[in-house]
Design an enzyme around this catalytic site. Structure first.
Site, short mmCIF file in Angstrom:
data_model
loop_
_atom_site.label_atom_id
_atom_site.label_comp_id
_atom_site.label_asym_id
_atom_site.label_seq_id
_atom_site.Cartn_x
_atom_site.Cartn_y
_atom_site.Cartn_z
N HIS A 158 -0.05 4.89 6.48
CA HIS A 158 1.26 4.23 6.52
C HIS A 158 2.41 5.20 6.26
O HIS A 158 3.57 4.86 6.49
CB HIS A 158 1.30 3.04 5.54
CG HIS A 158 1.39 3.40 4.09
ND1 HIS A 158 0.30 3.40 3.26
CD2 HIS A 158 2.43 3.76 3.31
CE1 HIS A 158 0.66 3.72 2.03
NE2 HIS A 158 1.96 3.96 2.04
N ASP A 191 -6.45 3.37 5.82
CA ASP A 191 -5.14 3.88 5.41
C ASP A 191 -5.18 5.39 5.13
O ASP A 191 -4.50 5.88 4.23
CB ASP A 191 -4.60 3.14 4.20
CG ASP A 191 -3.09 3.34 4.03
OD1 ASP A 191 -2.41 3.60 5.04
OD2 ASP A 191 -2.61 3.26 2.88
N SER A 272 2.69 7.78 -2.14
CA SER A 272 1.66 7.49 -1.13
C SER A 272 1.10 8.77 -0.54
O SER A 272 1.85 9.65 -0.10
CB SER A 272 2.27 6.66 0.00
OG SER A 272 2.56 5.37 -0.43
#
Length: 433
Positions: A158, A191, A272
């Site tokens: 993402h 992911d 992230s």
């Protein structure tokens, strides 16, 4: 006739009386009968005097010169101090500025820290952690990543997904240098994505650990660029394991379910893709999501850490990253069943009929070969109860194709067990963005 003489038997010693008593009157004649008195002008002396019983008084001595000298020195010192203080009070600047004022310099303390301390681990890990700046047609964002063998950079899907087909990615290293980069491959289901910077990567590779050895309570360190603040280090512990967590986008191809490591180390948007490391400086997870108050668990939401962060276990990351580098795509583990999402009872029930073209049990698939049928209810996987479909999905996806799992399930009211060899969904065509 009056007897004026003393008898020969009487004592010749005087009498001693307590103080405050008067001495007795002497007789008018002595023992010889003659009357006795001192010569004229000579005071009469008692038989015994006080001086007879005391030492003679010491002779007076001259003045002590050493004492006088010491007193003189003390007086001189006190007078000098008073004079100096008075001079300071008279001459000091009224503004408080003192041109002669100085402070001592810093002490020469060592900067080295024990390798197992937070500072020691941070010094080892930071050179391998990067910040990613991603721009797309209408979106832009930042994230984190870390260098692995071959100069590749692991991050979250993402993070790089916003670049699309025509966007660009820039990797910034811990030493301040930067380079353009391209996506090698990305996997929305896990992911995970892999990026390759242009040119030579001088940053050291980061060692990958073994997430299967992690236990609740282990100390961990999260490194990344929360809110664009590069090189940020936070610390905490592993709070829980095997948490089914949604990561990536909320719908469509960006949606992912991960069997996450939960930590209370502060993780915020921008973390992230950064590493979660143990005290040996080995990666045990990739930071991917945080829980938010009144919201979902997506890291992309702009809310602060509340001590509930989630990382993808590195053993799963290792497999996905290797497949992305070697083939450009990653396989998703599966056992070939369709789940009944309307079931509310114990365990997870296999669908009873075809839904949207998906059959309940894939013919000749892993579950079918193990004897599972439509309507069976899966109760446990490898001895761990499963209470909903998400737990079953993340547990299977955390396995590699070819791994075996032991299922406990109920078929027509009878509880059975079966060993299932995990398969894989057909790999998508290699089309990195």
């Amino acid at each position: 006739m009056t007897d004026n003489t003393r008898s020969h038997g009487a004592s010749d010693r005087p009498e001693f009386l307590p103080a405050g008593h008067e001495a007795p009157q002497e007789p008018s004649h002595d023992s010889w009968g003659a009357r006795w008195a001192p010569p004229p002008g000579v005071p009469r002396q008692p038989y015994f005097t006080e001086a007879a019983f005391t030492e003679a008084a010491p002779e007076p001595r001259g003045p002590n010169l050493a004492l006088f000298t010491a007193l003189a020195v003390v007086i001189a010192l006190v007078a000098g101090g008073v004079a100096s203080w008075g001079t300071f009070l008279l001459t000091r600047p009224t503004s408080g500025i003192d041109p002669g004022y100085t402070l001592s310099g810093p002490s020469s303390l060592p900067t080295a820290r024990p390798p197992g301390s937070v500072a020691g681990v941070a010094a080892k890990v930071l050179p391998s952690v990067v910040s990613l700046e991603v721009k797309g047609n209408s979106e832009a964002g930042t994230g984190s990543g870390f260098v692995i063998k071959g100069g590749y950079v692991v991050t979250n899907n993402h993070v790089v997904a916003v670049s699309g087909q025509v966007g660009n990615i820039r990797v910034r290293y811990n030493d301040g240098t930067s380079a353009a980069a391209r996506v090698v491959g990305r996997d929305p289901n896990s992911d995970i994505a892999v990026v390759k910077p242009d040119g030579t990567v001088r940053a050291p590779e980061l060692a990958l650990g073994n997430s299967d050895g992690a236990v609740v309570g282990d100390p961990v360190i999260a490194v990344g660029s929360p809110l664009g603040l590069t090189g940020t280090v936070t610390t905490g512990i592993i709070s829980s394991l095997n948490r089914p967590v949604e990561a990536g986008g909320s719908t469509g191809s960006d949606y992912a379910l991960i069997n996450a490591i939960q930590t209370d180390a502060a993780i915020n948007p921008g973390n992230s893709g950064g590493p979660l490391v143990n005290t040996a400086g080995e990666v045990i997870g990739v930071n991917s999501a945080i829980a938010t108050v009144g919201g979902g668990s997506l890291l992309g939401q702009q809310s602060g850490s509340i001590g509930l962060g989630f990382a993808i276990p590195v053993n799963q990351v290792r497999r996905i990253a290797q497949e992305l580098i070697t083939t450009g795509a990653a396989r998703t583990s599966r056992i070939g069943i369709t789940i009944d999402q309307n079931y509310q009872g114990e365990g997870v029930r296999i669908a009873t009929e075809t839904e949207g073209g998906a059959v309940p049990v894939t013919p000749d698939g892993p579950a079918a070969k193990a004897g599972l049928r439509a309507g069976d209810v899966i109760l446990e996987v490898d001895g761990r109860p499963v209470s909903d479909s998400r737990e079953l999905v993340v547990t299977i996806r955390s396995k590699a194709p070819g791994d075996q799992v032991r299922l406990r399930f109920r078929h027509d009211g009878e509880v059975r067990t079966a060993t299932v060899t995990v398969g894989a969904a057909p790999a998508p065509s290699a089309a990195p963005s």
